[in-house]
Motif scaffolding. Structure first.
Motif, mmCIF file in Angstrom:
data_model
loop_
_atom_site.group_PDB
_atom_site.id
_atom_site.type_symbol
_atom_site.label_atom_id
_atom_site.label_comp_id
_atom_site.label_asym_id
_atom_site.label_seq_id
_atom_site.Cartn_x
_atom_site.Cartn_y
_atom_site.Cartn_z
ATOM 1 N N SER B 2 0.753 -1.274 -0.058
ATOM 2 C CA SER B 2 -0.042 0.028 0.106
ATOM 3 C C SER B 2 1.051 1.144 -0.034
ATOM 4 O O SER B 2 0.311 2.267 -0.195
ATOM 5 C CB SER B 2 -0.636 -0.021 1.219
ATOM 6 N N GLN B 3 2.028 1.229 0.494
ATOM 7 C CA GLN B 3 3.037 2.268 0.498
ATOM 8 C C GLN B 3 2.949 3.029 -0.692
ATOM 9 O O GLN B 3 3.045 4.339 -0.897
ATOM 10 C CB GLN B 3 4.199 2.048 0.811
ATOM 11 N N GLY B 4 2.707 2.493 -1.824
ATOM 12 C CA GLY B 4 2.857 3.061 -3.255
ATOM 13 C C GLY B 4 1.633 3.896 -3.709
ATOM 14 O O GLY B 4 1.457 4.627 -4.615
ATOM 15 N N MET B 5 0.406 3.680 -2.938
ATOM 16 C CA MET B 5 -0.894 4.100 -3.434
ATOM 17 C C MET B 5 -0.963 5.561 -2.867
ATOM 18 O O MET B 5 -0.917 5.803 -1.480
ATOM 19 C CB MET B 5 -2.094 3.353 -2.782
ATOM 20 N N THR B 6 -1.236 6.472 -3.813
ATOM 21 C CA THR B 6 -1.281 7.739 -3.369
ATOM 22 C C THR B 6 -2.860 8.089 -2.892
ATOM 23 O O THR B 6 -3.793 7.286 -3.261
ATOM 24 C CB THR B 6 -1.109 8.758 -4.443
ATOM 25 N N HIS B 7 -2.784 9.094 -2.067
ATOM 26 C CA HIS B 7 -4.190 9.459 -1.687
ATOM 27 C C HIS B 7 -5.205 9.868 -3.021
ATOM 28 O O HIS B 7 -6.140 9.189 -2.716
ATOM 29 C CB HIS B 7 -4.311 10.929 -1.056
ATOM 30 N N GLU B 8 -4.877 10.528 -4.002
ATOM 31 C CA GLU B 8 -5.644 10.846 -5.058
ATOM 32 C C GLU B 8 -5.979 9.203 -5.832
ATOM 33 O O GLU B 8 -7.081 9.042 -5.954
ATOM 34 C CB GLU B 8 -4.908 11.393 -6.117
ATOM 35 N N ALA B 9 -5.118 8.529 -5.866
ATOM 36 C CA ALA B 9 -5.544 7.010 -6.314
ATOM 37 C C ALA B 9 -6.461 6.356 -5.478
ATOM 38 O O ALA B 9 -7.338 5.725 -6.132
ATOM 39 C CB ALA B 9 -4.198 6.386 -6.785
ATOM 40 N N ALA B 10 -6.447 6.397 -4.442
ATOM 41 C CA ALA B 10 -7.235 5.576 -3.389
ATOM 42 C C ALA B 10 -8.511 6.423 -3.388
ATOM 43 O O ALA B 10 -9.458 5.455 -3.543
ATOM 44 C CB ALA B 10 -6.483 5.592 -2.119
ATOM 45 N N SER B 11 -8.661 7.713 -3.413
ATOM 46 C CA SER B 11 -9.916 8.251 -3.447
ATOM 47 C C SER B 11 -10.667 8.051 -4.725
ATOM 48 O O SER B 11 -11.870 8.032 -4.650
ATOM 49 C CB SER B 11 -9.691 9.557 -3.040
ATOM 50 N N GLU B 12 -9.888 7.763 -5.809
ATOM 51 C CA GLU B 12 -10.714 7.484 -6.974
ATOM 52 C C GLU B 12 -11.249 6.202 -7.075
ATOM 53 O O GLU B 12 -11.958 5.948 -7.950
ATOM 54 C CB GLU B 12 -9.840 8.026 -8.051
ATOM 55 N N ARG B 42 -14.182 8.709 5.796
ATOM 56 C CA ARG B 42 -15.492 9.334 5.877
ATOM 57 C C ARG B 42 -16.200 9.262 4.410
ATOM 58 O O ARG B 42 -17.298 8.790 4.243
ATOM 59 C CB ARG B 42 -15.279 10.728 6.101
ATOM 60 N N GLN B 43 -15.350 9.352 3.505
ATOM 61 C CA GLN B 43 -15.819 9.013 1.992
ATOM 62 C C GLN B 43 -16.126 7.465 1.867
ATOM 63 O O GLN B 43 -17.633 7.392 1.355
ATOM 64 C CB GLN B 43 -14.823 9.529 1.010
ATOM 65 N N LEU B 44 -15.596 6.791 2.238
ATOM 66 C CA LEU B 44 -15.995 5.430 2.075
ATOM 67 C C LEU B 44 -17.240 4.970 2.870
ATOM 68 O O LEU B 44 -18.171 4.549 2.353
ATOM 69 C CB LEU B 44 -14.725 4.344 2.534
ATOM 70 N N ALA B 45 -17.448 5.423 4.193
ATOM 71 C CA ALA B 45 -18.698 5.420 4.908
ATOM 72 C C ALA B 45 -19.643 5.727 4.231
ATOM 73 O O ALA B 45 -20.852 5.128 4.111
ATOM 74 C CB ALA B 45 -18.408 6.287 6.153
ATOM 75 N N ALA B 46 -19.694 6.902 3.385
ATOM 76 C CA ALA B 46 -20.858 7.816 2.689
ATOM 77 C C ALA B 46 -21.261 6.855 1.671
ATOM 78 O O ALA B 46 -22.277 6.496 1.534
ATOM 79 C CB ALA B 46 -20.635 8.969 2.586
ATOM 80 N N LEU B 47 -20.168 6.502 0.953
ATOM 81 C CA LEU B 47 -20.312 5.550 -0.414
ATOM 82 C C LEU B 47 -20.843 4.064 -0.033
ATOM 83 O O LEU B 47 -21.665 3.708 -0.665
ATOM 84 C CB LEU B 47 -19.128 5.446 -1.070
ATOM 85 N N GLU B 48 -20.565 3.668 1.114
ATOM 86 C CA GLU B 48 -21.099 2.312 1.630
ATOM 87 C C GLU B 48 -22.365 2.480 2.116
ATOM 88 O O GLU B 48 -23.334 1.407 1.858
ATOM 89 C CB GLU B 48 -20.184 1.704 2.668
ATOM 90 N N SER B 49 -23.035 3.577 2.474
ATOM 91 C CA SER B 49 -24.184 3.932 2.957
ATOM 92 C C SER B 49 -24.923 3.808 1.717
ATOM 93 O O SER B 49 -26.087 3.113 1.493
ATOM 94 C CB SER B 49 -24.285 5.230 3.616
#
Lengths: 86, 293
Positions: B2-12, B42-49
């Motif tokens: 996971s060290q290679g995954m940027t915040h931008e890539a993960a959020s997308e 937070r974003q994932l919780a909303a999307l899972e909802s």
């Protein structure tokens, strides 16, 4: 015959029916290609790369479609969550 | 990792994660980022909802053979990867256990004596004779006790390796059984929907040739203290108890049960929250359910 696990509540049934109607309507408003990506992933159990393979679309396109579909649904269903939490 | 995954890539990738549409490796990378990122959580919780509403909206669709096969292929790949990992660990432990214990593992004191020749020993013995007395005796006793303790440690470590090897062997056998239950010719696959806030997802694999049931679920919340989850096989006339289970701390569930059932009598599979030990009949509404008709 066994007993029902949870007695049916007409009020809850009506609420569930209304939620189902709203979500179904929100799904229907999505562009067909976005809905397809979402349904293949969520109900079909396919990964994005499998969806790309199946539909013949580039992986990036599938990712964008699924992302847009979820963002639109999230926005349109905000009302459901606020009502549910009230 | 996971060290290679940027915040931008993960959020997308969060939308795809919420509907469980990521490949296993990508899912692991994104989850690793999310674990340390409050914004993504937070974003994932909303999307899972949102995804949980989606589960409620549309009744489970009949699964076409091609979809069922793909789901099985994904699970098979995941199970195969787990098995390969266990197999490597098994080989490592077996190699360690079958080889003689290393000197460094056994008696550290020997190292300081390695290289001593007979004359050195003779000289030491002569010295001991010269200084024999309470002090010399205690020194020898300490040496002997230390060597004995080190030997006991080495024996215990060897026993632990053997136990680990037995455990890994059992793990491999379990993986083999699971793979067989997921990929047989007569395996039906059902998708479980849920209205739980954590939007768990799950699939039930029914190996009709061997009466074997395998439930695989993700994001299943831990039940409250004194409670457990119970799996039910629902027919037109009964709800059959298929056993209880608890999710792992990360919400993952892998449960297997063996139960004969006529092919055309199953109408649904359901999971309910029950008191610890399970109930004779469901006492709460299902938190996950799949219908077959």
């Amino acid at each position: 015959m066994v007993e029902q696990a949870a007695p049916s509540d007409p009020g809850l049934d009506a609420e569930a029916s209304e939620r189902r109607r709203i979500v179904t309507a929100a799904l229907a408003e999505l562009p067909a290609e976005q809905r397809e990506a979402l349904e293949l992933g969520y109900y079909g159990g396919l990964s994005q790369s499998e969806i790309a393979e199946r539909t013949g679309q580039p992986l990036g396109t599938v990712k964008t479609r699924m992302r847009l579909a979820m963002q639109k649904l999230r926005s349109q269903l905000q009302i459901l969550r606020s009502e549910g939490g009230a | 990792m996971s060290q290679g995954m940027t915040h931008e890539a993960a959020s997308e990738a969060l939308e795809a994660l919420a509907v469980d549409a990521l490949d296993a490796s990508e899912r692991a990378d994104v989850m690793a980022h999310v674990a340390g990122c409050a914004e993504c959580q937070r974003q994932l919780a909303a999307l899972e909802s949102t995804a949980s509403e989606l589960a409620l909206a549309v009744p489970p669709l009949p699964m076409a053979p091609v979809q069922r096969d793909r789901i099985k292929a994904r699970l098979l790949a995941r199970a195969g990867a787990d098995r390969a990992m266990a197999e490597r660990a098994f080989a490592d432990v077996r190699a360690e256990t079958s080889s003689p214990p290393r000197r460094s593992d056994v008696v550290p004191l020997r190292q300081s004596r390695r290289g001593m020749d007979a004359s050195t020993w003779m000289a030491m013995a002569a010295g001991l004779v010269a200084i024999v007395g309470m002090g010399g005796f205690m020194w020898m006793s300490r040496e002997r006790d230390a060597m004995r303790a080190s030997l006991q440690v080495a024996q215990a470590e060897r026993g632990a390796r053997v136990a680990a090897m037995d455990s890994l062997r059992a793990t491999l056998e379990e993986k083999d059984r699971m793979i067989a239950n997921l990929t047989g010719a007569q395996v039906a696959v059902m998708t479980l929907a849920s209205q739980s806030p954590t939007s768990p997802t799950g699939r039930m694999f029914w190996d009709q040739a061997h009466d074997a049931w395998t439930l695989v679920a993700h994001r299943v919340p831990m039940p409250k203290s004194g409670r457990t989850y119970q799996l039910w096989l629902v027919t037109p006339t009964a709800r059959i108890n298929a056993g209880t289970f608890m999710p792992k701390p990360d919400g993952e569930v892998m449960m297997r049960a063996t139960m004969a059932m006529p092919t055309d009598s199953l109408t649904a599979v359901a999971v309910t929250d029950e008191p610890m030990g399970g109930s004779l009949q469901p006492t709460t509404a299902p938190m996950m359910v799949a219908t077959t008709r």
